[in-house]
Design an enzyme around this catalytic site. Structure first.
Site, mmCIF file in Angstrom:
data_model
loop_
_atom_site.group_PDB
_atom_site.id
_atom_site.type_symbol
_atom_site.label_atom_id
_atom_site.label_comp_id
_atom_site.label_asym_id
_atom_site.label_seq_id
_atom_site.Cartn_x
_atom_site.Cartn_y
_atom_site.Cartn_z
ATOM 1 N N THR A 208 0.854 -1.197 0.000
ATOM 2 C CA THR A 208 0.000 0.000 0.000
ATOM 3 C C THR A 208 0.886 1.243 0.000
ATOM 4 O OG1 THR A 208 -1.928 1.039 1.042
ATOM 5 C CG2 THR A 208 -0.309 0.077 2.532
ATOM 6 N N ASN A 209 0.303 2.392 0.264
ATOM 7 C CA ASN A 209 1.087 3.637 0.310
ATOM 8 C C ASN A 209 0.591 4.496 1.465
ATOM 9 O OD1 ASN A 209 -1.129 5.383 -0.753
ATOM 10 N ND2 ASN A 209 -0.899 3.962 -2.471
ATOM 11 N N ARG A 210 1.171 5.679 1.636
ATOM 12 C CA ARG A 210 0.908 6.483 2.832
ATOM 13 C C ARG A 210 -0.289 7.421 2.703
ATOM 14 N NH1 ARG A 210 5.497 9.772 3.493
ATOM 15 N NH2 ARG A 210 4.475 10.546 5.347
ATOM 16 N N ALA A 275 -4.793 7.355 -4.256
ATOM 17 C CA ALA A 275 -3.423 6.953 -4.600
ATOM 18 C C ALA A 275 -3.489 5.467 -4.923
ATOM 19 C CB ALA A 275 -2.493 7.219 -3.435
#
Ligand code: CTP
Length: 400
Positions: A208-210, A275
């Protein structure tokens, strides 16, 4: 949406009355003129002085108060209101409003107003579920009163039930939504995506991402406050779902693509603030992967490009998170993905990008014109983006 508006906050004699002080405070901070009208019983729970100090305005609690200025009579208040919010509302006040009894200053004012009325009940679950209260609630709903809550939860009596006062965010959300009715986005359907996607490695691990989802949620709320019908397609986030918005939870890029495809039919605008992971593991292990050896190699494959795959006659807004050559890279993305607008943010700028409440963005149009904005709260960025979308919508509907 709230700034400069007049909200009459009706407070009635419930133990939850103290929570209305927070509502008054948050509305005042948002630039709202808050005129508080209290029933006599409410004044036993909270002093009018608290509301006066918070709002900086006089509080009406007595219809026959000789010291009350002429311009704060209940009739003047009824006329000045953009919206009346009764929070908390007791079973007694709901019953009086349903039957037109006007024996206190609050009920008189509601009877005399043409403004929309929001009601946030707070009471014992048996009182709320009593058929007579239910009849009164449905009568008021039929007349266009908007209810927020009550919620299920622990009540003052110690038992759990349906009667808990909605929280401040929900109540202010509904007030904003009611104020936004008939706004510049009325009859428009906007689909917003938010948050990061999660791509499974095995049943417990993800790539995943932030992304916090804050930018997408701010856009969804701002579109709602302009009167739009909003579908928010959200990756996993810690944020509270905005009220008055249809929220669809997804996890992976593939799920987000399917959700966007089904929501977009007939919609006017797609704002891709999510995102989306660009790559996912080629296979998802059925069982949790056990550690073996010194390293592990994951084979990744491309996820679907949602903006690239979803076709149709709607305004397309993308986001570009860049760490270098902001305008050039974002303009290239705008062209490649055939967008009407792209919102580029420099993720290396201080106070901007992932996880924080603020963002420093440059908005680029199809004509290549770039407008760089200062560091703003994400809510302000959302409004700037929607100002541009509003212009595009006006042009589009002029052409039709
Ligand atoms: N996006 C999308 N589908 C993807 C990846 C991104 O629809 N699989 C959308 C994002 O929501 C965003 C825009 O495309 O609105 C640009 O996303 P970004 O990841 O910055 O651009 P990419 O085209 O993936 O380029 P790169 O990662 O190389 O910067």
């Amino acid at each position: 949406m709230l700034e400069g508006k007049t909200v009459i906050l009706g407070v009635t004699g419930s133990i939850a009355a103290y929570k209305a002080v927070d509502i008054a405070s948050q509305l005042s901070r948002a630039g709202v003129k808050v005129d508080v009208v209290m029933t006599e019983k409410a004044t036993r729970f909270v002093s009018p002085l608290s509301f006066r100090a918070i709002t900086g305005r006089s509080v009406t609690a007595d219809m026959f108060d000789a010291s009350s200025e002429l311009n704060v009579t209940h009739i003047a208040l009824a006329r000045a209101a953009d919206v009346v919010a009764i929070a908390p509302a007791t079973a007694n006040v709901i019953a009086k409003l349903a039957t037109g009894i006007a024996d206190d200053v609050l009920c008189c004012m509601v009877l005399a107003t043409n403004a929309p009325v929001v009601i946030a009940p707070a009471m014992d679950a048996n009182m709320y579920e009593n058929p007579v209260t239910q009849e009164n609630v449905s009568r008021l709903k039929k007349r266009g009163f908007v209810f927020v809550g009550p919620k299920f939860g622990k009540l003052v009596s110690g038992v759990e039930g349906l009667g808990r006062f909605a929280n401040t965010v929900e109540i202010i959300g509904v007030i904003s939504q009611v104020l936004g009715r008939g706004g510049s986005f009325a009859d428009r359907h906007i689909v917003v995506t938010a948050g990061g996607t999660q791509e499974f490695i095995d049943p417990v691990r993800v790539i995943t991402n932030r992304s916090s989802g804050k930018m997408g949620y701010a856009l969804a709320e701002a579109a709602r406050d302009r009167g739009a019908k909003v579908t928010l397609i959200t990756g996993p986030t810690l944020l509270t779902r905005p009220v008055g918005v249809e929220a669809i939870d997804v996890c992976t890029a593939e799920e987000m693509l399917q959700a966007v495809r089904s929501a977009i039919s007939g919609a006017d605008v797609l704002v891709m603030a999510a995102a989306v992971a660009d790559y996912r593991p080629r296979t998802k292990a059925k069982e949790k992967i056990k550690k073996e050896g010194a390293g592990l190699t994951l084979e990744l494959e491309r996820t679907p490009d949602i903006l690239g795959e979803v076709k149709g006659d709607f305004i397309r807004v993308g986001f570009a998170a860049e760490s270098e050559n902001l305008v050039e890279n974002a303009t290239r993305k705008l062209r490649r993905k055939n967008l009407d607008l792209i919102v580029a943010n420099d993720i290396t700028a201080k106070g901007s990008g992932f996880g924080v409440d603020s963002n420093r963005v440059t908005i680029i149009g199809k004509d290549g014109k770039a407008e760089s904005l200062p560091l703003l709260h994400k809510k302000e960025v959302a409004d700037k983006v929607l100002d541009k979308v509003a212009k595009l919508l006006t042009e589009r509907y002029k052409e039709r």
